[in-house]
Design a protein around this motif. Structure first.
Motif, PDB file in Angstrom:
ATOM      1  N   ASN A  61      99.813 -37.641 -54.609  1.00 10.19           N
ATOM      2  CA  ASN A  61     100.128 -37.813 -53.201  1.00 10.19           C
ATOM      3  C   ASN A  61     101.255 -36.875 -52.797  1.00 10.19           C
ATOM      4  O   ASN A  61     102.439 -37.186 -52.982  1.00 10.19           O
ATOM      5  CB  ASN A  61     100.537 -39.269 -52.945  1.00 10.19           C
ATOM      6  N   THR A  62     100.857 -35.739 -52.239  1.00  9.79           N
ATOM      7  CA  THR A  62     101.813 -34.680 -51.913  1.00  9.79           C
ATOM      8  C   THR A  62     102.909 -35.171 -50.976  1.00  9.79           C
ATOM      9  O   THR A  62     104.094 -34.990 -51.229  1.00  9.79           O
ATOM     10  CB  THR A  62     101.040 -33.520 -51.242  1.00  9.79           C
ATOM     11  N   TYR A  63     102.478 -35.858 -49.908  1.00 10.51           N
ATOM     12  CA  TYR A  63     103.441 -36.270 -48.872  1.00 10.51           C
ATOM     13  C   TYR A  63     104.493 -37.194 -49.473  1.00 10.51           C
ATOM     14  O   TYR A  63     105.695 -36.974 -49.348  1.00 10.51           O
ATOM     15  CB  TYR A  63     102.684 -36.963 -47.743  1.00 10.51           C
ATOM     16  N   HIS A  64     104.052 -38.216 -50.194  1.00 11.44           N
ATOM     17  CA  HIS A  64     105.028 -39.168 -50.752  1.00 11.44           C
ATOM     18  C   HIS A  64     105.924 -38.499 -51.786  1.00 11.44           C
ATOM     19  O   HIS A  64     107.141 -38.642 -51.767  1.00 11.44           O
ATOM     20  CB  HIS A  64     104.302 -40.355 -51.401  1.00 11.44           C
ATOM     21  N   LEU A  65     105.321 -37.704 -52.673  1.00 10.80           N
ATOM     22  CA  LEU A  65     106.101 -37.126 -53.783  1.00 10.80           C
ATOM     23  C   LEU A  65     107.090 -36.078 -53.281  1.00 10.80           C
ATOM     24  O   LEU A  65     108.185 -35.930 -53.809  1.00 10.80           O
ATOM     25  CB  LEU A  65     105.163 -36.527 -54.825  1.00 10.80           C
ATOM     26  N   ARG A  73     112.022 -31.763 -58.089  1.00 13.54           N
ATOM     27  CA  ARG A  73     112.448 -32.650 -59.193  1.00 13.54           C
ATOM     28  C   ARG A  73     111.270 -32.922 -60.124  1.00 13.54           C
ATOM     29  O   ARG A  73     111.405 -32.861 -61.339  1.00 13.54           O
ATOM     30  CB  ARG A  73     113.003 -33.966 -58.647  1.00 13.54           C
ATOM     31  N   VAL A  74     110.070 -33.181 -59.554  1.00 14.02           N
ATOM     32  CA  VAL A  74     108.894 -33.414 -60.409  1.00 14.02           C
ATOM     33  C   VAL A  74     108.630 -32.175 -61.262  1.00 14.02           C
ATOM     34  O   VAL A  74     108.336 -32.275 -62.450  1.00 14.02           O
ATOM     35  CB  VAL A  74     107.655 -33.763 -59.552  1.00 14.02           C
ATOM     36  N   ALA A  75     108.809 -30.987 -60.665  1.00 18.49           N
ATOM     37  CA  ALA A  75     108.590 -29.734 -61.416  1.00 18.49           C
ATOM     38  C   ALA A  75     109.607 -29.624 -62.556  1.00 18.49           C
ATOM     39  O   ALA A  75     109.259 -29.299 -63.700  1.00 18.49           O
ATOM     40  CB  ALA A  75     108.708 -28.542 -60.479  1.00 18.49           C
ATOM     41  N   LEU A 137     104.167 -26.999 -57.422  1.00 18.94           N
ATOM     42  CA  LEU A 137     105.303 -27.610 -58.126  1.00 18.94           C
ATOM     43  C   LEU A 137     104.854 -28.891 -58.833  1.00 18.94           C
ATOM     44  O   LEU A 137     105.337 -29.233 -59.921  1.00 18.94           O
ATOM     45  CB  LEU A 137     106.434 -27.923 -57.131  1.00 18.94           C
ATOM     46  N   LEU A 138     103.890 -29.600 -58.227  1.00 18.83           N
ATOM     47  CA  LEU A 138     103.358 -30.822 -58.846  1.00 18.83           C
ATOM     48  C   LEU A 138     102.392 -30.478 -59.981  1.00 18.83           C
ATOM     49  O   LEU A 138     101.958 -31.350 -60.708  1.00 18.83           O
ATOM     50  CB  LEU A 138     102.634 -31.673 -57.780  1.00 18.83           C
TER      51      LEU A 138
END
Ligand SMILES: CNc1nc2c(CCNC[C@]34C[C@H]5C[C@H](C[C@H](C5)C3)C4)c3nc(N)[nH]c(=O)c3cc2[nH]1
Length: 373
Positions: A61-65, A73-75, A137-138
């Motif tokens: 979920n791009t928008y939430h993440l 940060r996830v990256a 990035l995700l």
């Protein structure tokens, strides 16, 4: 193992297609149902369970993440697969659909969408380039172009404006995505319920030679018949050697009828969201466990199911859990619903492979219509 993104059409039966998408992180058997993850999790499920039900791919979920915990940060933490411990393929939407439906203040123009976070009100700019950057990035395996999805009914002029903007954004997303052999960026066909706009959008995206195509702008309030008519107009315009993804669809009946018109991939919040609201999907139709008529029913949802949630618990117990708002109620019904959806997809894939899709679809639909369950 492969380092490429490829799609192989394995069999057809009328308009229905059986295929396989191959990616470095794994293969996707189509027609496929993609469980919806929100913040890197499928609500009320362990991802091992999601996998054991036969899910080859899930949605991130791009928008939430991007809002929380942040794409950078996830990256830094190794990407969504390591973060969520899901080593298999992940598809991410571009975030545009949610911006239009979730966030408060928003402005859309040629550059992209400017909006305020529904979490903390912070201002964000989502351009086609930024959306592809975030999905990168995700470390998403299948990325969606940024598009403008409008609700129906809508004025044809408005449908045309949004469709043409989405085509320009598709070009920009293709450029921003560049050449990533093991990943794909899908274009999204728009055009509302206007046949000539659907054809124009599909043909323009076709000429961009993308790795896959989504049909967007549907399941936004139109009757099922309109959605199906748009599929009958759109799918023939798409290359048959590329996957076709119908966004946001749908009920088991929607899925059967959309597979018959050439769709390969589906995502929908229905099985997971309904599970959290006490609704069970079964081969006999939908059962609302909130209903008092289940209070003394010792039968399981489906004694022939291989899913423990469907086979081992009485309807009386599930009714009690749902009425008591126990977390286990949401867990068991979500488990049942995803198990049912994935068993439906497996039956569809087998039906196409054996040339029996039409008979199988009729038999499944009769099961739903059986009535009192
Ligand atoms: C329901 N009908 C419908 N959906 C649609 C979606 C979202 C697909 N699901 C992804 C999504 C959306 C939400 C909820 C979950 C997790 C994450 C946020 C990604 C699934 C769509 N997404 C884009 N980019 N474009 C569309 O035209 C579109 C049309 C839809 N029509």
């Amino acid at each position: 193992m492969t380092d490429q993104f490829t799609f192989k059409l394995l069999a057809t039966d009328g308009g229905a297609r059986r295929g396989k998408i191959s990616m470095p992180r794994g293969n996707v058997r189509t027609p496929a149902f993609m469980p919806v993850g929100t913040g890197g999790t499928v609500k009320a499920m362990y991802l091992d369970q999601v996998r054991d039900l036969g899910s080859d791919i899930i949605l991130g979920n791009t928008y939430h993440l991007m809002l929380r915990p942040g794409a950078e940060r996830v990256a830094r933490l190794g990407g969504l697969h390591d973060f969520a411990r899901w080593p298999h393929p992940i598809l991410t939407d571009s975030g545009g659909f949610q911006v239009m439906s979730l966030s408060g203040l928003r402005k859309l123009d040629e550059r992209g969408v400017v909006f305020r976070s529904h979490i903390d009100g912070a201002k964000h700019e989502m351009s086609p380039e930024r959306s592809i950057e975030i999905q990168g990035l995700l470390d998403s395996d299948i990325q969606m172009q940024l598009d403008e999805c409008i609700a129906l009914p809508a004025e044809p002029a408005e449908v045309q404006r949004a469709m043409e903007l989405s085509l320009r954004w598709a070009e920009r997303c293709k450029t921003a995505f560049g050449d990533q052999p093991g990943k794909a960026m899908f274009g999204i066909v728009q055009g509302g319920d206007v046949p000539e706009l659907r054809v124009k959008s599909a043909q323009a995206l076709n000429s961009m030679d993308l790795k896959g195509y989504a049909v967007g702008g549907l399941a936004v309030g139109e009757p099922q018949a309109v959605m199906l008519d748009m599929l009958s107009i759109t799918c023939p315009e798409l290359p048959e050697n590329k996957p076709r993804y119908l966004m946001g669809v749908g009920t088991p009946d929607d899925i059967l009828k959309s597979v018959a018109r050439g769709i390969d991939m589906f995502d929908c919040v229905m099985p997971t969201r309904a599970g959290r609201h006490g609704l069970a999907y079964t081969r006999f139709g939908k059962i609302n466990l909130k209903n008092a008529r289940h209070a003394d029913d010792p039968r399981p949802l489906d004694e022939e199911s291989t899913c423990p949630a469907a086979r081992d618990y009485s309807r009386a117990y599930l009714h009690h859990l749902v009425r008591s708002n126990e977390a286990l109620g949401a867990m068991l019904l979500t488990w049942n619903n995803l198990a049912y959806y994935q068993s439906l997809m497996a039956e569809i894939r087998d039906g196409i492979a054996s040339g029996k899709f039409v008979d199988m679809a009729a038999r499944i639909s009769e099961g739903w219509a059986r009535g009192d369950i």
